[in-house]
Design a protein around this motif. Structure first.
Motif, PDB file in Angstrom:
ATOM      1  N   TYR A  19       0.826  -1.208   0.000  1.00 30.18           N
ATOM      2  CA  TYR A  19       0.000   0.000   0.000  1.00 30.18           C
ATOM      3  C   TYR A  19       0.864   1.263   0.000  1.00 30.18           C
ATOM      4  N   GLY A  20       2.076   1.146  -0.504  1.00 30.39           N
ATOM      5  CA  GLY A  20       3.049   2.148  -0.218  1.00 30.39           C
ATOM      6  C   GLY A  20       3.536   3.248  -1.108  1.00 30.39           C
ATOM      7  N   PRO A  21       3.387   3.330  -2.400  1.00 32.61           N
ATOM      8  CA  PRO A  21       2.639   2.591  -3.434  1.00 32.61           C
ATOM      9  C   PRO A  21       3.384   1.351  -3.951  1.00 32.61           C
ATOM     10  N   TYR A  22       2.716   0.639  -4.866  1.00 33.70           N
ATOM     11  CA  TYR A  22       3.240  -0.637  -5.349  1.00 33.70           C
ATOM     12  C   TYR A  22       4.249  -0.445  -6.482  1.00 33.70           C
ATOM     13  N   TYR A  23       3.907   0.407  -7.450  1.00 34.89           N
ATOM     14  CA  TYR A  23       4.845   0.653  -8.547  1.00 34.89           C
ATOM     15  C   TYR A  23       4.579   2.020  -9.183  1.00 34.89           C
ATOM     16  N   HIS A  24       5.544   2.479 -10.002  1.00 33.27           N
ATOM     17  CA  HIS A  24       5.441   3.743 -10.727  1.00 33.27           C
ATOM     18  C   HIS A  24       5.856   3.524 -12.179  1.00 33.27           C
ATOM     19  N   ALA A  25       5.421   4.428 -13.063  1.00 34.43           N
ATOM     20  CA  ALA A  25       5.913   4.475 -14.441  1.00 34.43           C
ATOM     21  C   ALA A  25       6.327   5.915 -14.728  1.00 34.43           C
ATOM     22  N   GLY A  26       7.579   6.100 -15.148  1.00 32.46           N
ATOM     23  CA  GLY A  26       8.037   7.450 -15.413  1.00 32.46           C
ATOM     24  C   GLY A  26       9.541   7.518 -15.538  1.00 32.46           C
ATOM     25  N   LEU A  27      10.097   8.628 -15.087  1.00 29.70           N
ATOM     26  CA  LEU A  27      11.525   8.893 -15.229  1.00 29.70           C
ATOM     27  C   LEU A  27      12.203   8.964 -13.868  1.00 29.70           C
ATOM     28  N   ARG A  28      13.457   8.527 -13.843  1.00 27.70           N
ATOM     29  CA  ARG A  28      14.270   8.605 -12.637  1.00 27.70           C
ATOM     30  C   ARG A  28      15.702   8.949 -13.038  1.00 27.70           C
ATOM     31  N   THR A  40      18.592  11.279  -5.969  1.00 28.07           N
ATOM     32  CA  THR A  40      17.755  10.775  -7.051  1.00 28.07           C
ATOM     33  C   THR A  40      16.518  11.656  -7.181  1.00 28.07           C
ATOM     34  N   GLY A  41      16.130  11.936  -8.427  1.00 29.20           N
ATOM     35  CA  GLY A  41      14.902  12.681  -8.693  1.00 29.20           C
ATOM     36  C   GLY A  41      13.923  11.835  -9.483  1.00 29.20           C
ATOM     37  N   PHE A  42      12.612  12.061  -9.265  1.00 24.22           N
ATOM     38  CA  PHE A  42      11.566  11.279  -9.918  1.00 24.22           C
ATOM     39  C   PHE A  42      10.545  12.190 -10.601  1.00 24.22           C
ATOM     40  N   LEU A  43      10.016  11.760 -11.734  1.00 25.83           N
ATOM     41  CA  LEU A  43       8.851  12.370 -12.374  1.00 25.83           C
ATOM     42  C   LEU A  43       8.053  11.220 -12.966  1.00 25.83           C
ATOM     43  N   VAL A  44       6.890  10.930 -12.380  1.00 26.06           N
ATOM     44  CA  VAL A  44       6.145   9.718 -12.746  1.00 26.06           C
ATOM     45  C   VAL A  44       4.681  10.034 -13.010  1.00 26.06           C
ATOM     46  N   ASN A  45       4.003   9.047 -13.624  1.00 27.42           N
ATOM     47  CA  ASN A  45       2.588   9.188 -13.967  1.00 27.42           C
ATOM     48  C   ASN A  45       1.653   8.855 -12.816  1.00 27.42           C
ATOM     49  N   GLY A  46       2.186   8.821 -11.598  1.00 28.31           N
ATOM     50  CA  GLY A  46       1.302   8.566 -10.463  1.00 28.31           C
ATOM     51  C   GLY A  46       1.635   7.286  -9.742  1.00 28.31           C
ATOM     52  N   TRP A  47       0.629   6.723  -9.105  1.00 29.01           N
ATOM     53  CA  TRP A  47       0.777   5.532  -8.275  1.00 29.01           C
ATOM     54  C   TRP A  47       0.020   4.373  -8.895  1.00 29.01           C
ATOM     55  N   ASP A  48       0.707   3.268  -9.073  1.00 34.05           N
ATOM     56  CA  ASP A  48       0.058   2.013  -9.467  1.00 34.05           C
ATOM     57  C   ASP A  48      -0.723   2.132 -10.769  1.00 34.05           C
ATOM     58  N   ASN A  49      -0.207   2.916 -11.711  1.00 34.28           N
ATOM     59  CA  ASN A  49      -0.781   2.983 -13.049  1.00 34.28           C
ATOM     60  C   ASN A  49       0.338   3.302 -14.042  1.00 34.28           C
ATOM     61  N   LEU A  50       0.226   2.730 -15.253  1.00 37.78           N
ATOM     62  CA  LEU A  50       1.246   2.973 -16.269  1.00 37.78           C
ATOM     63  C   LEU A  50       1.057   4.323 -16.947  1.00 37.78           C
ATOM     64  N   PHE A  51      -0.198   4.713 -17.170  1.00 38.61           N
ATOM     65  CA  PHE A  51      -0.487   5.927 -17.917  1.00 38.61           C
ATOM     66  C   PHE A  51      -1.174   6.952 -17.026  1.00 38.61           C
ATOM     67  N   GLU A  52      -1.078   8.196 -17.405  1.00 33.82           N
ATOM     68  CA  GLU A  52      -1.680   9.285 -16.636  1.00 33.82           C
ATOM     69  C   GLU A  52      -3.189   9.092 -16.532  1.00 33.82           C
ATOM     70  N   ASN A  53      -3.722   9.186 -15.318  1.00 33.09           N
ATOM     71  CA  ASN A  53      -5.156   8.971 -15.121  1.00 33.09           C
ATOM     72  C   ASN A  53      -5.818  10.117 -14.368  1.00 33.09           C
ATOM     73  N   ASN A  54      -5.156  11.267 -14.276  1.00 37.89           N
ATOM     74  CA  ASN A  54      -5.732  12.398 -13.573  1.00 37.89           C
ATOM     75  C   ASN A  54      -6.570  13.258 -14.507  1.00 37.89           C
ATOM     76  N   VAL A  55      -7.571  13.922 -13.916  1.00 40.54           N
ATOM     77  CA  VAL A  55      -8.448  14.784 -14.701  1.00 40.54           C
ATOM     78  C   VAL A  55      -7.650  15.906 -15.357  1.00 40.54           C
TER      79      VAL A  55
END
Length: 227
Positions: A19-28, A40-55
């Motif tokens: 629940y921590g999150p589980y995985y990310h998809a993006g850049l590191r 280390t720096g991160f820019l990702v599409n969120g938590w536990d999803n491969l593609f952007e899912n925000n409004v």
């Protein structure tokens, strides 16, 4: 804990990982300042999803600092933040409150070549579809003792307090005690025998007949071959 089973002390994943999150998809991107400090720096599409899912297609960003002052101790601090809570039903005035935060601390102490201690603390906050904010915290303690190069014992104890039910779906404090016996058959072939007991202050689990209960016991035999 990480995705690869062979690199964990236990066979099953703990509550903090799941629940921590589980995985990310993006850049590191990582930069080693020296042999004791790494950033280390991160820019990702969120938590536990491969593609952007925000409004409003908001990203999650973050940073990590890893400190290894000597060969016996390591400390890693990670922080992630972004508008990752569900926004579809949130009034515009409260959308700014739906920013998800998480801070994660991992400390490792190598006592000697046989005995290793590890601690993990996490704290997060989030919003729900009604714009209500909530938070969660968790702690996990581990140790691993290697009797020989092929035989090791690794217990884990966890407390995950999801006060507002934003991660598990139920406002609760859930715990686990896990006992793992590792037998290395070959350098790249590991067998783990594991007993795990999960328990909560709510009836979060079910028995074989589907009745709600506040605990569950699991026994696992895990075989891991890696190359």
């Amino acid at each position: 804990e990480v995705i690869e089973t062979k690199d964990n002390f236990n066979y099953s994943r703990g509550w903090l990982f799941a629940y921590g999150p589980y995985y990310h998809a993006g850049l590191r991107a990582k930069y080693a300042v020296n042999d004791k400090v790494a950033l280390t720096g991160f820019l990702v599409n969120g938590w536990d999803n491969l593609f952007e899912n925000n409004v409003k297609t908001g990203k999650t960003g973050g940073f990590q600092i890893a400190l290894t002052p000597n060969k016996k101790f390591a400390l890693t601090e990670t922080y992630l933040v972004g508008k990752e809570a569900p926004l579809a039903n949130v009034p515009a005035a409260s959308a700014r409150d739906n920013v998800r935060h998480i801070a994660d601390t991992v400390a490792t102490v190598i006592v000697n070549d046989k005995f290793t201690l590890l601690g993990n603390f996490v704290a997060g906050s989030d919003g729900d579809n009604a714009g209500k904010r909530g938070s969660w915290t968790g702690f996990a303690g581990y140790f691993k003792y290697a009797f020989t190069k092929n035989l090791a014992f690794s217990p884990r104890f966890e407390v995950f307090r999801d006060r507002d039910g934003l991660r598990t779906g139920v406002g609760q404090t859930v715990k686990d005690v896990t006992l793992t016996q590792e037998v290395k058959l070959m350098d790249n072939f590991i067998t783990r025998f594991e007993f795990r007991r999960d328990f909560s202050d709510k009836n979060f689990f079910t028995n074989s007949r589907g009745a709600a209960r506040d605990n569950q016991n699991t026994f696992i035999i895990g075989l891991s071959y890696f190359f």
